[in-house]
Design an enzyme around this catalytic site. Structure first.
Site, mmCIF file in Angstrom:
data_model
loop_
_atom_site.group_PDB
_atom_site.id
_atom_site.type_symbol
_atom_site.label_atom_id
_atom_site.label_comp_id
_atom_site.label_asym_id
_atom_site.label_seq_id
_atom_site.Cartn_x
_atom_site.Cartn_y
_atom_site.Cartn_z
ATOM 1 N N ASN A 64 1.101 -1.334 0.022
ATOM 2 C CA ASN A 64 0.035 0.013 -0.066
ATOM 3 C C ASN A 64 1.126 1.755 -0.042
ATOM 4 O O ASN A 64 1.074 1.715 1.251
ATOM 5 C CB ASN A 64 -1.049 0.136 1.298
ATOM 6 C CG ASN A 64 -1.663 1.319 1.517
ATOM 7 O OD1 ASN A 64 -1.152 1.925 0.224
ATOM 8 N ND2 ASN A 64 -2.005 1.992 1.986
ATOM 9 N N TRP A 65 1.157 1.873 -0.996
ATOM 10 C CA TRP A 65 1.858 3.034 -1.657
ATOM 11 C C TRP A 65 1.495 4.645 -0.643
ATOM 12 O O TRP A 65 2.333 5.147 -0.366
ATOM 13 C CB TRP A 65 2.139 2.967 -2.752
ATOM 14 C CG TRP A 65 3.042 2.157 -3.393
ATOM 15 C CD1 TRP A 65 3.915 1.153 -3.207
ATOM 16 C CD2 TRP A 65 3.488 2.411 -4.623
ATOM 17 N NE1 TRP A 65 4.579 0.273 -3.788
ATOM 18 C CE2 TRP A 65 4.557 1.164 -4.618
ATOM 19 C CE3 TRP A 65 3.209 3.207 -6.239
ATOM 20 C CZ2 TRP A 65 5.440 0.955 -6.036
ATOM 21 C CZ3 TRP A 65 3.934 2.469 -7.004
ATOM 22 C CH2 TRP A 65 4.794 1.769 -7.403
ATOM 23 N N LYS A 66 0.005 5.093 -0.191
ATOM 24 C CA LYS A 66 -0.457 5.784 0.347
ATOM 25 C C LYS A 66 0.073 6.459 -0.583
ATOM 26 O O LYS A 66 -0.086 6.305 -1.507
ATOM 27 C CB LYS A 66 0.100 5.263 1.635
ATOM 28 C CG LYS A 66 -0.492 4.432 2.589
ATOM 29 C CD LYS A 66 0.512 4.198 3.881
ATOM 30 C CE LYS A 66 -0.111 2.893 4.700
ATOM 31 N NZ LYS A 66 -0.172 3.309 6.083
ATOM 32 N N HIS B 231 -9.807 1.786 4.816
ATOM 33 C CA HIS B 231 -8.143 1.469 5.412
ATOM 34 C C HIS B 231 -8.651 2.253 6.705
ATOM 35 O O HIS B 231 -9.780 3.353 6.133
ATOM 36 C CB HIS B 231 -7.116 1.893 4.240
ATOM 37 C CG HIS B 231 -6.011 1.983 5.170
ATOM 38 N ND1 HIS B 231 -5.351 3.160 5.801
ATOM 39 C CD2 HIS B 231 -5.141 1.433 5.084
ATOM 40 C CE1 HIS B 231 -3.985 2.411 6.346
ATOM 41 N NE2 HIS B 231 -3.663 1.944 5.768
ATOM 42 N N GLU C 56 -6.700 5.049 8.288
ATOM 43 C CA GLU C 56 -6.747 6.452 7.672
ATOM 44 C C GLU C 56 -7.672 6.868 6.572
ATOM 45 O O GLU C 56 -7.834 7.989 6.859
ATOM 46 C CB GLU C 56 -5.164 6.457 6.793
ATOM 47 C CG GLU C 56 -3.908 6.056 7.270
ATOM 48 C CD GLU C 56 -2.861 5.398 6.273
ATOM 49 O OE1 GLU C 56 -2.472 5.854 5.495
ATOM 50 O OE2 GLU C 56 -1.999 5.380 7.459
ATOM 51 N N GLU D 278 -5.736 -4.087 9.593
ATOM 52 C CA GLU D 278 -4.462 -3.753 10.740
ATOM 53 C C GLU D 278 -5.136 -3.027 12.020
ATOM 54 O O GLU D 278 -5.760 -2.120 11.535
ATOM 55 C CB GLU D 278 -4.660 -2.305 9.563
ATOM 56 C CG GLU D 278 -4.056 -3.867 8.278
ATOM 57 C CD GLU D 278 -3.849 -2.357 7.429
ATOM 58 O OE1 GLU D 278 -2.537 -2.444 7.282
ATOM 59 O OE2 GLU D 278 -4.172 -1.287 7.108
ATOM 60 N N GLY E 26 2.565 2.374 10.876
ATOM 61 C CA GLY E 26 3.388 3.073 10.883
ATOM 62 C C GLY E 26 4.225 3.310 12.070
ATOM 63 O O GLY E 26 4.711 4.205 11.953
ATOM 64 N N SER F 148 3.715 -2.564 10.991
ATOM 65 C CA SER F 148 4.911 -2.299 10.396
ATOM 66 C C SER F 148 5.094 -3.397 9.941
ATOM 67 O O SER F 148 6.186 -4.265 11.017
ATOM 68 C CB SER F 148 4.729 -2.502 12.313
ATOM 69 O OG SER F 148 4.656 -1.288 12.185
ATOM 70 N N GLY G 5 2.380 -1.096 4.060
ATOM 71 C CA GLY G 5 3.139 0.242 4.140
ATOM 72 C C GLY G 5 3.976 0.496 3.885
ATOM 73 O O GLY G 5 4.839 0.015 2.313
ATOM 74 N N GLY G 6 5.269 1.076 4.388
ATOM 75 C CA GLY G 6 6.258 1.725 4.430
ATOM 76 C C GLY G 6 7.355 0.917 4.124
ATOM 77 O O GLY G 6 8.163 0.957 3.445
HETATM 78 P P1 13P Z 1 3.016 -0.075 7.447
HETATM 79 O O1 13P Z 1 3.171 -1.423 7.035
HETATM 80 O O2 13P Z 1 3.439 1.942 7.020
HETATM 81 O O3 13P Z 1 2.986 -0.201 8.857
HETATM 82 O O4 13P Z 1 1.499 0.552 6.922
HETATM 83 C C1 13P Z 1 0.225 -0.515 7.638
HETATM 84 C C2 13P Z 1 -0.520 -0.067 6.576
HETATM 85 O O5 13P Z 1 -1.232 0.911 6.915
HETATM 86 C C3 13P Z 1 -0.755 -0.762 5.375
HETATM 87 O O6 13P Z 1 -1.913 -0.674 4.765
#
Ligand code: 13P
Length: 252
Positions: A11-13, A96, A98, A168, A174, A214, A235-236
């Protein structure tokens, strides 16, 4: 017990321009083009979906990070399901945390988006998860149960079996603080039980449920060892080509 194909989705956000997406594709294609046994997905911003589909190896699917539930219409700034499928997009992240926190996504809009996506042949990756206060109050199971039931309202058994749920925990996103693999498995097993209650054991045995929060190449193996965890939403750890490749190879 059913065999479920593991699915790793980046997930590149709100990261990467078209040029950067192309560069990513060029860096992962060679290494991953013949990879089998794991479904690989990259969920990218709308503006790079077309270029990513053109530049990524066919072995890697492309996903969006949101979608509107209407066919088309006066919804300034929104994107309809068929605008995505036309580009070869196969997955879409829905609900998600967010988006729930910053963009007023509710259980109801999540459900409408899930249903609209399924109608158009897009596979939803539906996100559920508790925040820290809810976890500390012992409400984790109730929260994910409510979100799962709401998201699947109106979905047939076949549709439910085909989609992906991502568990999640918000406090793990994050933060570098992942859930333990055992704790994540326990919550995911509960989600699977909810699916069994809603439909039947066969459907619960088919639906794929990921962990997210994470995840990185160093810890993906711990999650994949768990019997109910079918992959990860990352994500990251999905942004750098080497790290994305490391995640994929972390699935044994
Ligand atoms: P991280 O992997 O950066 O913690 O993010 C998780 C996430 O929100 C994936 O959708």
């Amino acid at each position: 017990m059913q065999h479920r194909k593991p699915i790793i989705a980046g997930n590149w956000k709100m990261h990467k321009t078209a040029a950067e997406a192309k560069e990513f594709a060029a860096s992962v294609n060679q290494e991953l083009k013949n990879k089998t046994g794991v479904e690989m997905v990259v969920c990218a911003p709308f503006t790079v979906l077309a270029v990513l589909r053109e530049s990524l190896s066919d072995s890697i699917a492309v996903g969006a990070q949101n979608v509107h539930f209407a066919e088309e219409g006066a919804y300034t700034g929104e994107i309809a399901p068929r605008m995505l499928t036309e580009l070869g997009v196969r997955y879409v992240i829905i609900g998600h945390s967010e988006r729930r926190a910053y963009f007023n996504e509710t259980d109801e809009t999540v459900n409408r988006k899930v249903v609209a996506s399924l109608v158009h042949g897009l596979t939803p990756i539906v996100c559920v998860g508790e925040d820290l206060t809810q976890r500390e109050a012992g409400d984790t199971f109730a929260i994910v149960e409510g979100q799962t039931r709401a998201a699947l309202t109106g979905a047939t058994k076949e549709q439910a079996a085909s989609l992906v749920i991502a568990y999640e925990p918000i406090w793990a996103i994050g933060t570098g603080k992942s859930s333990t693999a055992e704790d994540a498995n326990e919550v995911i097993r509960h989600i699977r039980q909810v699916v069994a209650d809603l439909y039947d054991q066969a459907t619960a045995g088919q639906i794929r449920i990921q962990y997210g929060g994470s995840v990185k190449p160093e810890n993906i193996g711990d999650f994949m060892e768990q019997p109910d965890i079918d992959g990860a939403l990352v994500g990251g750890g999905s942004l750098q080509p080497a790290s994305y490749i490391g995640l994929i190879h972390g699935v044994k």
